[in-house]
Design an enzyme around this catalytic site. Sequence first.
Site, PDB file in Angstrom:
ATOM      1  N   SER A 147       5.272   3.041   0.227  1.00 13.57           N
ATOM      2  CA  SER A 147       6.683   2.882   0.570  1.00 13.57           C
ATOM      3  C   SER A 147       7.150   4.115   1.318  1.00 13.57           C
ATOM      4  O   SER A 147       6.641   5.215   1.119  1.00 13.57           O
ATOM      5  CB  SER A 147       7.531   2.671  -0.690  1.00 13.57           C
ATOM      6  OG  SER A 147       7.417   3.782  -1.559  1.00 13.57           O
TER       7      SER A 147
ATOM      8  N   ILE B 266       0.812  -1.218   0.000  1.00 14.17           N
ATOM      9  CA  ILE B 266       0.000   0.000   0.000  1.00 14.17           C
ATOM     10  C   ILE B 266       0.843   1.264   0.000  1.00 14.17           C
ATOM     11  O   ILE B 266       0.306   2.371   0.025  1.00 14.17           O
ATOM     12  CB  ILE B 266      -0.943   0.021   1.218  1.00 14.17           C
ATOM     13  CG1 ILE B 266      -0.155  -0.122   2.528  1.00 14.17           C
ATOM     14  CG2 ILE B 266      -1.998  -1.064   1.104  1.00 14.17           C
ATOM     15  CD1 ILE B 266      -1.019   0.007   3.777  1.00 14.17           C
TER      16      ILE B 266
ATOM     17  N   ASP C 280      11.203  14.911  10.846  1.00 15.06           N
ATOM     18  CA  ASP C 280      10.802  14.611   9.466  1.00 15.06           C
ATOM     19  C   ASP C 280       9.292  14.785   9.311  1.00 15.06           C
ATOM     20  O   ASP C 280       8.627  13.967   8.684  1.00 15.06           O
ATOM     21  CB  ASP C 280      11.225  13.188   9.088  1.00 15.06           C
ATOM     22  CG  ASP C 280      11.228  12.972   7.572  1.00 15.06           C
ATOM     23  OD1 ASP C 280      11.429  13.958   6.835  1.00 15.06           O
ATOM     24  OD2 ASP C 280      11.026  11.830   7.129  1.00 15.06           O
TER      25      ASP C 280
ATOM     26  N   ALA D  47      10.811   5.669   3.888  1.00 15.34           N
ATOM     27  CA  ALA D  47      12.254   5.582   4.027  1.00 15.34           C
ATOM     28  C   ALA D  47      12.644   4.187   4.492  1.00 15.34           C
ATOM     29  O   ALA D  47      12.138   3.686   5.483  1.00 15.34           O
ATOM     30  CB  ALA D  47      12.738   6.628   5.038  1.00 15.34           C
ATOM     31  N   TYR D  48      13.505   3.545   3.723  1.00 15.35           N
ATOM     32  CA  TYR D  48      14.089   2.240   4.048  1.00 15.35           C
ATOM     33  C   TYR D  48      13.125   1.065   3.940  1.00 15.35           C
ATOM     34  O   TYR D  48      13.508  -0.054   4.249  1.00 15.35           O
ATOM     35  CB  TYR D  48      14.696   2.241   5.465  1.00 15.35           C
ATOM     36  CG  TYR D  48      15.900   3.121   5.621  1.00 15.35           C
ATOM     37  CD1 TYR D  48      17.152   2.703   5.182  1.00 15.35           C
ATOM     38  CD2 TYR D  48      15.788   4.374   6.206  1.00 15.35           C
ATOM     39  CE1 TYR D  48      18.258   3.513   5.331  1.00 15.35           C
ATOM     40  CE2 TYR D  48      16.890   5.195   6.351  1.00 15.35           C
ATOM     41  CZ  TYR D  48      18.125   4.761   5.910  1.00 15.35           C
ATOM     42  OH  TYR D  48      19.213   5.562   6.049  1.00 15.35           O
ATOM     43  N   GLY D  49      11.882   1.234   3.556  1.00 13.34           N
ATOM     44  CA  GLY D  49      11.003   0.070   3.546  1.00 13.34           C
ATOM     45  C   GLY D  49       9.739   0.223   2.732  1.00 13.34           C
ATOM     46  O   GLY D  49       9.407   1.300   2.249  1.00 13.34           O
ATOM     47  N   ILE D  50       9.038  -0.915   2.573  1.00 10.08           N
ATOM     48  CA  ILE D  50       7.760  -0.987   1.871  1.00 10.08           C
ATOM     49  C   ILE D  50       6.675  -1.307   2.891  1.00 10.08           C
ATOM     50  O   ILE D  50       6.882  -2.100   3.813  1.00 10.08           O
ATOM     51  CB  ILE D  50       7.795  -2.064   0.769  1.00 10.08           C
ATOM     52  CG1 ILE D  50       8.895  -1.744  -0.247  1.00 10.08           C
ATOM     53  CG2 ILE D  50       6.450  -2.177   0.069  1.00 10.08           C
ATOM     54  CD1 ILE D  50       9.095  -2.830  -1.290  1.00 10.08           C
ATOM     55  N   VAL D  51       5.502  -0.707   2.719  1.00  8.20           N
ATOM     56  CA  VAL D  51       4.400  -0.899   3.659  1.00  8.20           C
ATOM     57  C   VAL D  51       3.338  -1.792   3.020  1.00  8.20           C
ATOM     58  O   VAL D  51       2.927  -1.570   1.878  1.00  8.20           O
ATOM     59  CB  VAL D  51       3.779   0.452   4.067  1.00  8.20           C
ATOM     60  CG1 VAL D  51       2.675   0.233   5.100  1.00  8.20           C
ATOM     61  CG2 VAL D  51       4.845   1.381   4.628  1.00  8.20           C
TER      62      VAL D  51
ATOM     63  N   LYS E 187       5.340  -2.604   7.946  1.00  8.51           N
ATOM     64  CA  LYS E 187       6.469  -1.985   7.250  1.00  8.51           C
ATOM     65  C   LYS E 187       7.618  -2.990   7.236  1.00  8.51           C
ATOM     66  O   LYS E 187       8.169  -3.336   8.285  1.00  8.51           O
ATOM     67  CB  LYS E 187       6.911  -0.696   7.931  1.00  8.51           C
ATOM     68  CG  LYS E 187       8.085  -0.023   7.208  1.00  8.51           C
ATOM     69  CD  LYS E 187       8.692   1.082   8.028  1.00  8.51           C
ATOM     70  CE  LYS E 187       7.816   2.296   8.036  1.00  8.51           C
ATOM     71  NZ  LYS E 187       8.483   3.444   8.686  1.00  8.51           N
TER      72      LYS E 187
END
Length: 579
Positions: free
Chosen positions: A40, A38, A167, A42-46, A59
């Site tokens: 992406s 669903i 952030d 920082a550093y990963g895909i959700v 994540k």
Amino acid sequence: MINGEQTMVEDELPDQGKPMSDESADIDIKDLKVGESIGSGAYGIVYRGTLFNSDVAIKKIQNEKSEKNEFIKYLKREVAVLKNIQHPNIVQFIGVYYEPLASPSLVNRLLNSSSTWIVTEYIGGGNLHERIKDTKKDFPIELRIKLSLDIALAMAYLHSRDIIFRDLKSKNILIDDSSSPIRGKVCDFGFARILNKKQQGNRHLSICGTDSIMAPELILGMEYDESVDIFSFGVVLLEMILRKKVSKVLERGPQSAFEIDQDSARQLIPDDIPVLYSDLALDCIKYQPEERPNFSHIIHVLKQLTSLFPVVHTFDNPLSPTSSPITPRKNSLNSPFTKSMRMNSFDFNLSNIVSSTSVQNNLKSQNLNFTLLNLNQINNQDLNENNNNNISNNINNINNNNNNLNDCNSNLSSSTSTIYNDSQQTIIDEDELDKEEEENRNKVNNLKEKMLLVMGEFDIYINKVGKELLLVSEEDHISQKYDECRKVIEIKKVLGEVIESDMSNSQQSNTPRKNSNVTNSRVALFLKSMERSLNEIYSSSDVLKQRIVKEDDLVESLLLARVVSKIKKIHLSSLDINN
């Protein structure tokens, strides 16, 4: 470079902002089902998934060897922050799972894992960035203000726990449309930082986040504090106001020391945006950190705005706790509808009852000589009795009215006497009021003398401190003058709160104009900031003294006395400003 956005990271102090342990947050992979991707970050895909048949967001962060150190710091920060916070406007952390390598090590599962899965609650309404960008859909000002308040409440909570988010951007704000009204929730804490209050001296904090929303002091590598989040919050507000990415419509770069030009930003604001809302956004993106409001003030302003522009609670959301208005059950004997039906469904006239064929047959079968004539006679007798009763009641009412008239005459006589007594009392009350006014004038004059005496002492103090601060020529001297700098900032804030309305003529110069000839060294920026703050204090102090002299109202004088007392407490303290 992550998703087309620059992210900057430097080394941090050892063990600062890292979790003690994350063992308690472990989850069993057997209970977790991973669904579709669903998004992406920082550093990963959700991914969307389920845990114990409940929707969750997962994540999945790949452990890239080339960025191992950054990955470890990012991951530890996110888990450390998420484990220790809980707030209705922050995405709820559920657990973490470390996917082992082919030959896992029991020494450190984080270092020896191929990926890490962070599981949180699932929020299905998308993120704020998508809502801002989709100009085809209506984005009412009521909802923008509501989401702004949600974000501010979350950030105030984080700051109360010594966490800098670093952030804050529209992509990290999820919209929960399953609640009524819609609620904003902050997510993605990979760049968050838990401050160590025991650390004394300069804070060597890392530079990280997305540069398009970063505060100038963060980009320039200077020391910073929670006010960097307030700058980013202001950028998010501007994006909601403009419905555009700020970096695409407002130029900021090294030539302007990464300032967002206030005049240019104001020209882009649509006319239908409430002035209080747009002014708040511009205050948050002020160049000097000490000039930005804190989240307590921001929340106060946004609550005022929500009272002026309330979000209407809708009932079309089946998941909303307010989706179904409470109504009486249809079979309730006590409901107004049922009572009305009961009373209107019966006719108590006996002639109507006996006129039916079935009732007459039943009477005959029981040998009852009960005819309609008998019934009419009974009804007539009842009617006559009622009339006689009414006549008696009317006679009694006439007698009562005569008695009331006599009472009125008696009351009139007593009222005449009361009016005379009241007039005498009024004369006495006026004399007492004159005495009270005289006492209040004396109190006001005494307060004026004391306040002006304190302000005279303050003038001597601030002139001395101002000269010392403006003589700073090296970075080490800035650290040595840290206490006095904070006092100047606090005094300016206190003065600004009480004389803000009288300083309207100086508002145009609140943000310094910068050009390529200005040296962007730390000392130069410090001197410019201090000079500006001191000038504002001098002007504000003069205005305050004028108000003290002119004020004749006791209540207003007491309010001014509280301000003067705060100023005295700050400049005489050994810098325990927060108390």
